[in-house]
Design a protein around this motif. Structure first.
Motif, short mmCIF file in Angstrom:
data_model
loop_
_atom_site.label_atom_id
_atom_site.label_comp_id
_atom_site.label_asym_id
_atom_site.label_seq_id
_atom_site.Cartn_x
_atom_site.Cartn_y
_atom_site.Cartn_z
N GLY A 32 0.82 -1.21 0.00
CA GLY A 32 0.00 0.00 0.00
C GLY A 32 0.85 1.25 0.00
O GLY A 32 0.55 2.24 -0.68
N LEU A 33 1.94 1.21 0.80
CA LEU A 33 2.84 2.38 0.85
C LEU A 33 3.43 2.65 -0.53
O LEU A 33 3.48 3.80 -0.99
N ALA A 35 2.21 1.77 -3.40
CA ALA A 35 1.15 2.25 -4.30
C ALA A 35 0.81 3.70 -3.99
O ALA A 35 0.63 4.53 -4.89
N GLY A 36 0.73 4.02 -2.71
CA GLY A 36 0.39 5.39 -2.31
C GLY A 36 1.45 6.38 -2.76
O GLY A 36 1.13 7.46 -3.29
N LEU A 37 2.72 6.02 -2.58
CA LEU A 37 3.80 6.93 -3.00
C LEU A 37 3.83 7.08 -4.51
O LEU A 37 4.03 8.18 -5.03
#
Lengths: 293, 124
Positions: A32-33, A35-37
């Motif tokens: 998720g990190l 993807a978020g970045l």
């Protein structure tokens, strides 16, 4: 040696489940990190739509400074020019303007452009040869602006430019210089080669005039240079080496007559000779005049 | 651990990760654009840039250069200049500034009744 192949088989089932849950949570977190970045940096980065000149790229900053110098040359409003420069939030504005001035000189930019940058540099406290050449007298022909002492700080930057500026004294724009050919004489130096054009440009009071552009053209070529780059010869002096058999034309792009038919001559001594030309600016320095508003 | 349980931990982790990533990417460590163009300037700076363009035009008389500078400020540069000039007139701006903007607007082929009083030749 008979041992269990599964390392977690030593742990109770509850602990294994807990460990697996945490590992899954961590895996999801990392995915998720990433993807978020990726989304925040690549797909939809933050774009500040209301920026200040401090965010401008190098070329745009140079253009901005040029516009500040031009505006300062026209309106002579130093507080406004200083406020505009301060908006760049540059660590050393004077150095930046000086670098632009030198760049303009090397690129043989039009004299007005060079002069406006020189005047701005002088207003920022810069004192060097280029400034002395192109902005010799800050209060004379170009504008009337207070010159802060070297190292003086700019006025504090404001968040936005103030559209309602205090009443000021507009300065009439610099008049286009008009030159006349005051003298044209053969140049001979006994015992030496003098195959060159020697030029001296004077102001209306016959004082040497530095920073005046001179344009020499010949078949298949052209060159442009300025007076004052050989201070030992005088600040209004410039010269140009001629090649034998080539016919040159010369003019002052700011508004001078075309002098044609310049070529290497043969002096009485047998040495190669050239020409010495003296131009005079017929326009007296413009004096700032209040408009009465 | 059931399959639903496995997916639940993964989804929970991913959700937390995405939130953390967006927070870091947008707030803590956002992308820095250091090469902004004049069209990204805030409105007061754009208006000031337009005024400098008009002032430079007064000095150098290069209409093509002025048009190019205005184009970098706004895709519809000349029309935007007219709007900015009218705004300055209505805001009771400095007359000399209005004259410069009006002159440039007129030379770009724009016209408006409000510009007329500022277009006489000896006003600046």
């Amino acid at each position: 040696m008979a041992t269990d192949a599964r390392p977690d088989s030593h742990f109770p089932a509850g602990a294994r489940r807990e460990w697996r849950a945490w590992s899954l949570l961590l895996t999801g977190l990392l995915l998720g990190l990433a993807a978020g970045l990726a989304y925040a940096w690549l797909a939809a980065p933050v774009v500040y739509l209301a920026t200040s000149p401090a965010w401008l790229g190098p070329d745009e900053r140079a253009e901005y400074i040029y516009l500040v110098s031009r505006s300062y040359g026209v309106d002579g409003d130093w507080p406004r020019a200083a406020r505009r420069l301060a908006a760049l939030e540059a660590p050393d504005t004077a150095q930046t303007v000086t670098a632009l001035l030198e760049q303009a000189i090397r690129a043989q930019r039009p004299p007005d452009e060079v002069r406006s940058l020189a005047v701005l540099a002088r207003a920022l406290g810069v004192e060097n040869t280029a400034v002395a050449l192109f902005a010799p007298e800050p209060d004379s022909s170009f504008l009337a602006a207070p010159t802060p002492p070297p190292g003086a700080a700019l006025p504090p930057p404001t968040a936005v430019p103030d559209p309602a500026l205090p009443t000021r004294m507009p300065i009439s724009p610099t008049e286009q210089p008009i030159y006349r050919l005051l003298e044209r004489e053969p140049l001979c130096t006994p015992g030496q080669d003098a195959a060159r054009l020697e030029l001296v440009v004077l102001d209306a009071r016959l004082n040497p005039l530095p920073g005046v552009a001179i344009e020499v053209t010949w078949e298949g070529g052209a060159d442009r240079f300025f007076t004052g780059f050989k201070p030992a010869q005088g600040s209004g002096y410039a010269d140009f080496s001629m090649a034998p058999g080539v016919r040159y034309s010369l003019t002052l792009p700011d508004g001078g007559p075309l002098v044609d038919g310049l070529q290497v001559t043969t002096c009485a001594s047998g040495d190669a000779g050239g020409w010495r030309l003296i131009f005079q600016n017929l326009v007296f320095a413009a004096v700032p005049t209040p408009t009465g508003d | 651990m059931s399959k639903i349980h496995v997916a639940g931990w993964l989804v929970l982790g991913a959700a937390l990760g995405v939130g953390l990533g967006l927070f870091v990417g947008w707030v803590v460590w956002p992308v820095t654009f250091s090469d902004a163009t004049p069209d990204l300037l805030s409105d007061p700076y754009r208006r000031d840039y337009a005024l400098m363009t008009a002032t430079a035009y007064q000095a150098e008389g290069d209409l093509a250069a002025a048009r190019a500078r205005l184009g970098r400020l706004d895709a519809d540069g000349p029309q935007w200049l007219l709007s900015a000039t009218l705004d300055l007139i209505l805001a009771d701006g400095a007359e000399a500034d209005i004259r410069r903007l009006a002159r440039l607007a007129a030379d770009l082929g724009l016209s408006a009744p409000a510009l007329e009083p500022y277009l006489d030749s000896d006003g600046d």
